[in-house]
Design an enzyme around this catalytic site. Sequence first.
Site, mmCIF file in Angstrom:
data_model
loop_
_atom_site.group_PDB
_atom_site.id
_atom_site.type_symbol
_atom_site.label_atom_id
_atom_site.label_comp_id
_atom_site.label_asym_id
_atom_site.label_seq_id
_atom_site.Cartn_x
_atom_site.Cartn_y
_atom_site.Cartn_z
ATOM 1 N N HIS A 48 1.529 12.898 -26.743
ATOM 2 C CA HIS A 48 1.239 11.848 -26.559
ATOM 3 C C HIS A 48 0.786 11.432 -27.712
ATOM 4 C CE1 HIS A 48 0.485 12.613 -21.899
ATOM 5 N NE2 HIS A 48 2.239 11.976 -22.202
ATOM 6 N N GLU B 47 -2.899 17.885 -9.651
ATOM 7 C CA GLU B 47 -3.875 18.397 -10.533
ATOM 8 C C GLU B 47 -5.456 17.954 -10.477
ATOM 9 O OE1 GLU B 47 -1.900 15.839 -13.948
ATOM 10 O OE2 GLU B 47 0.066 17.037 -14.033
ATOM 11 N N GLU C 210 12.240 19.369 -22.664
ATOM 12 C CA GLU C 210 11.185 19.603 -21.038
ATOM 13 C C GLU C 210 11.342 20.597 -20.279
ATOM 14 O OE1 GLU C 210 7.968 18.350 -20.408
ATOM 15 O OE2 GLU C 210 8.247 16.210 -20.769
ATOM 16 N N HIS D 128 1.518 18.332 -25.345
ATOM 17 C CA HIS D 128 1.598 17.270 -24.185
ATOM 18 C C HIS D 128 0.272 16.571 -25.333
ATOM 19 C CE1 HIS D 128 5.291 17.474 -21.968
ATOM 20 N NE2 HIS D 128 4.706 15.969 -21.479
ATOM 21 N N ARG E 118 0.469 -1.575 -0.237
ATOM 22 C CA ARG E 118 -0.137 0.358 -0.197
ATOM 23 C C ARG E 118 0.939 1.580 -0.176
ATOM 24 N NH1 ARG E 118 -3.297 -3.169 3.729
ATOM 25 N NH2 ARG E 118 -5.095 -3.913 2.523
ATOM 26 N N ASN F 4 1.451 20.665 -19.629
ATOM 27 C CA ASN F 4 0.251 19.844 -20.637
ATOM 28 C C ASN F 4 1.162 20.501 -22.124
ATOM 29 O OD1 ASN F 4 -0.208 18.123 -18.730
ATOM 30 N ND2 ASN F 4 -2.019 17.933 -19.241
ATOM 31 N N ARG G 97 -7.004 22.617 -16.084
ATOM 32 C CA ARG G 97 -5.527 23.761 -17.176
ATOM 33 C C ARG G 97 -4.739 24.135 -17.015
ATOM 34 N NH1 ARG G 97 -9.831 28.393 -15.419
ATOM 35 N NH2 ARG G 97 -9.176 26.858 -14.086
ATOM 36 N N HIS H 58 9.736 11.053 -25.902
ATOM 37 C CA HIS H 58 9.048 10.876 -25.353
ATOM 38 C C HIS H 58 9.260 13.202 -25.379
ATOM 39 C CE1 HIS H 58 5.808 12.947 -22.551
ATOM 40 N NE2 HIS H 58 6.677 13.372 -22.054
ATOM 41 N N LYS I 195 9.642 23.832 -12.359
ATOM 42 C CA LYS I 195 8.732 22.869 -12.008
ATOM 43 C C LYS I 195 8.038 22.251 -10.485
ATOM 44 C CE LYS I 195 6.885 18.005 -12.942
ATOM 45 N NZ LYS I 195 6.507 17.419 -13.535
ATOM 46 N N LYS J 118 4.623 11.857 -10.324
ATOM 47 C CA LYS J 118 3.540 11.298 -10.934
ATOM 48 C C LYS J 118 4.235 9.942 -12.028
ATOM 49 C CE LYS J 118 1.126 13.641 -13.840
ATOM 50 N NZ LYS J 118 1.385 14.511 -15.119
HETATM 51 P P1 NAD Z 1 14.316 6.748 -20.367
HETATM 52 O O1 NAD Z 1 14.312 6.340 -18.921
HETATM 53 O O2 NAD Z 1 14.178 4.910 -21.437
HETATM 54 O O3 NAD Z 1 16.119 6.532 -20.881
HETATM 55 C C1 NAD Z 1 16.188 6.462 -21.311
HETATM 56 C C2 NAD Z 1 17.935 6.175 -21.931
HETATM 57 O O4 NAD Z 1 18.792 6.580 -21.559
HETATM 58 C C3 NAD Z 1 17.661 4.579 -21.530
HETATM 59 O O5 NAD Z 1 18.291 3.754 -22.635
HETATM 60 C C4 NAD Z 1 18.508 4.217 -20.885
HETATM 61 O O6 NAD Z 1 19.049 2.949 -20.505
HETATM 62 C C5 NAD Z 1 19.711 5.209 -21.189
HETATM 63 N N1 NAD Z 1 20.079 6.639 -19.503
HETATM 64 C C6 NAD Z 1 18.998 6.797 -19.034
HETATM 65 N N2 NAD Z 1 20.551 7.055 -18.085
HETATM 66 C C7 NAD Z 1 21.741 8.151 -19.026
HETATM 67 C C8 NAD Z 1 22.881 7.682 -18.587
HETATM 68 N N3 NAD Z 1 22.651 8.741 -17.664
HETATM 69 N N4 NAD Z 1 24.089 7.646 -20.257
HETATM 70 C C9 NAD Z 1 23.225 7.377 -21.139
HETATM 71 N N5 NAD Z 1 22.226 6.458 -21.308
HETATM 72 C C10 NAD Z 1 21.749 6.414 -20.264
HETATM 73 O O7 NAD Z 1 13.715 7.740 -20.424
HETATM 74 P P2 NAD Z 1 13.804 8.703 -20.495
HETATM 75 O O8 NAD Z 1 13.628 10.467 -21.202
HETATM 76 O O9 NAD Z 1 14.667 9.128 -19.670
HETATM 77 O O10 NAD Z 1 12.580 8.841 -19.460
HETATM 78 C C11 NAD Z 1 10.786 9.187 -20.805
HETATM 79 C C12 NAD Z 1 9.584 8.671 -19.802
HETATM 80 O O11 NAD Z 1 9.281 9.782 -18.847
HETATM 81 C C13 NAD Z 1 8.316 8.732 -20.330
HETATM 82 O O12 NAD Z 1 8.292 7.263 -20.138
HETATM 83 C C14 NAD Z 1 7.319 9.646 -20.206
HETATM 84 O O13 NAD Z 1 6.450 9.721 -20.536
HETATM 85 C C15 NAD Z 1 8.438 9.926 -18.723
HETATM 86 N N6 NAD Z 1 7.785 11.546 -18.529
HETATM 87 C C16 NAD Z 1 7.070 10.643 -17.055
HETATM 88 C C17 NAD Z 1 6.957 11.805 -16.143
HETATM 89 C C18 NAD Z 1 6.278 12.767 -14.956
HETATM 90 O O14 NAD Z 1 6.142 13.292 -14.444
HETATM 91 N N7 NAD Z 1 6.420 11.217 -14.520
HETATM 92 C C19 NAD Z 1 7.703 13.682 -16.718
HETATM 93 C C20 NAD Z 1 7.589 13.558 -18.385
HETATM 94 C C21 NAD Z 1 7.810 12.511 -18.632
#
Ligand code: NAD
Length: 407
Positions: free
Chosen positions: A271, A256, A204, A267, A140, A264, A260, A284, A246, A162
């Site tokens: 998306h 959230e 971002e 996005h 939980r 986003n 509004r 992303h 942020k 999130k």
């Molecule tokens: P990811 O976690 O897939 O990382 C991108 C790639 O980089 C992966 O292959 C990873 O293995 C590699 N990597 C990670 N750290 C590294 C490093 N230091 N050196 C070399 N390679 C490295 O992708 P991301 O872009 O970090 O995250 C995307 C995800 O985040 C999406 O699923 C998106 O929906 C989510 N997201 C969430 C929020 C939220 O508020 N929770 C906000 C924005 C995005």
Amino acid sequence: MSLPPGTHVIHDAIALPAPHDTVRARAVHRAEYPVVQADSVEEAVKHLRTVISDQRIALVTDGTVAALHGRELRHELHRQGVEATMTSIAPGEESKTMRTAERLLDWLADSRIRRRDLLVAFGGGVVIDTAGWVASVYMRGMPYVNLPTTLLAAVDAALGGKVAVDHPQAKNLIGAFHQPTAVVAATPWLSTLPARHVRAGLAEAVKKGVIASPALFDLIERDLPKILALDPATLHRLVHASATVKCALIDRDPYEEDLRRPLNFGHTIGHAVETVTGYGPVLHGEAVAFGMACAARISLARGWMTGTAHTRLLSVLRQAGLPCRREELPAPTGTEAVLAALDKIRLIRDGHLRFVLPVDIGVTAITDDVTDDEIRRALTWSPSPHSTQADTATIPARRGGETTAAA
Ligand code: NAD
């Protein structure tokens, strides 16, 4: 009655209301946690230690991060007296699934990690979203700390609690709000990030500058070459400034409740692009960049966005090497498929498709009256050979050659 010494005794006398009074349940939860940027792994672990008591540590990472930085982190944890059990998931968006989450839950149960122990998510947004979601449901809800290793995670995904995994029907469909105990980013982890992921993370940060902080946008405009070159001091400033923006936005609406949401921006179409390309081929941040460019075009065409702001935004995206036109996305993206995906979102949201349209740097308008035709035009826009449009422009000369200090 005499009870053994050390027994904790609770006296209580809850009064009963009249039989037909409405009974009200209340559960107010507001979290506050430190968000830190360290300049070394040693410093990062020092910060991490401040939030660890006598808990056992379950470290979740992905294969790439484990290979690049896992050994050094574990060595430093050990040196500072922290033992951790570690597991890794396959890298990439394809891993952000219920199947991965289930495997992690099995691993936690087998490692005899309990509710008050600590899960540490060490990786990009995929590790952070998936491990965070697992932390939100295991027993939980157990505490977790984010150690972001991508720029995208450091400026965005690690903050705000999130957490989610994807479902074939939609991205982040299975999710929750579960706030971390701390977020500790370390610049050295970003040093190994491939250029494509640096650019995606930057998208971002650009978004936050456009919606809420001219100072952050100025910083990005001014320091873009140093950011792309992974200059440690510049990255530190960028992550710090983006996290500040942020966190200020989260503070206004942590769960959230207001639909509004300027966060986003980019996005809505972003998306849809991720959905139609099957989550993965388009990162992303790339999808968000394209979504921002489309929203800016719609806004400019309506006469809402100033030409100068449009030029500045498109120029930054272009110079960062981010996709602004459909042909620049790394996977084919059909217009009608995107419109169909947007229709699905419209259905989920009671017939409304909300768009964040930029007006100026630091000014946005939120509307749900954007038509399919406007979207179609924005998706298929391409510059004429003699275009003077901002899509092909470069960063304009700064006012008086000066830049404003970053927040
Ligand atoms: P990811 O976690 O897939 O990382 C991108 C790639 O980089 C992966 O292959 C990873 O293995 C590699 N990597 C990670 N750290 C590294 C490093 N230091 N050196 C070399 N390679 C490295 O992708 P991301 O872009 O970090 O995250 C995307 C995800 O985040 C999406 O699923 C998106 O929906 C989510 N997201 C969430 C929020 C939220 O508020 N929770 C906000 C924005 C995005």
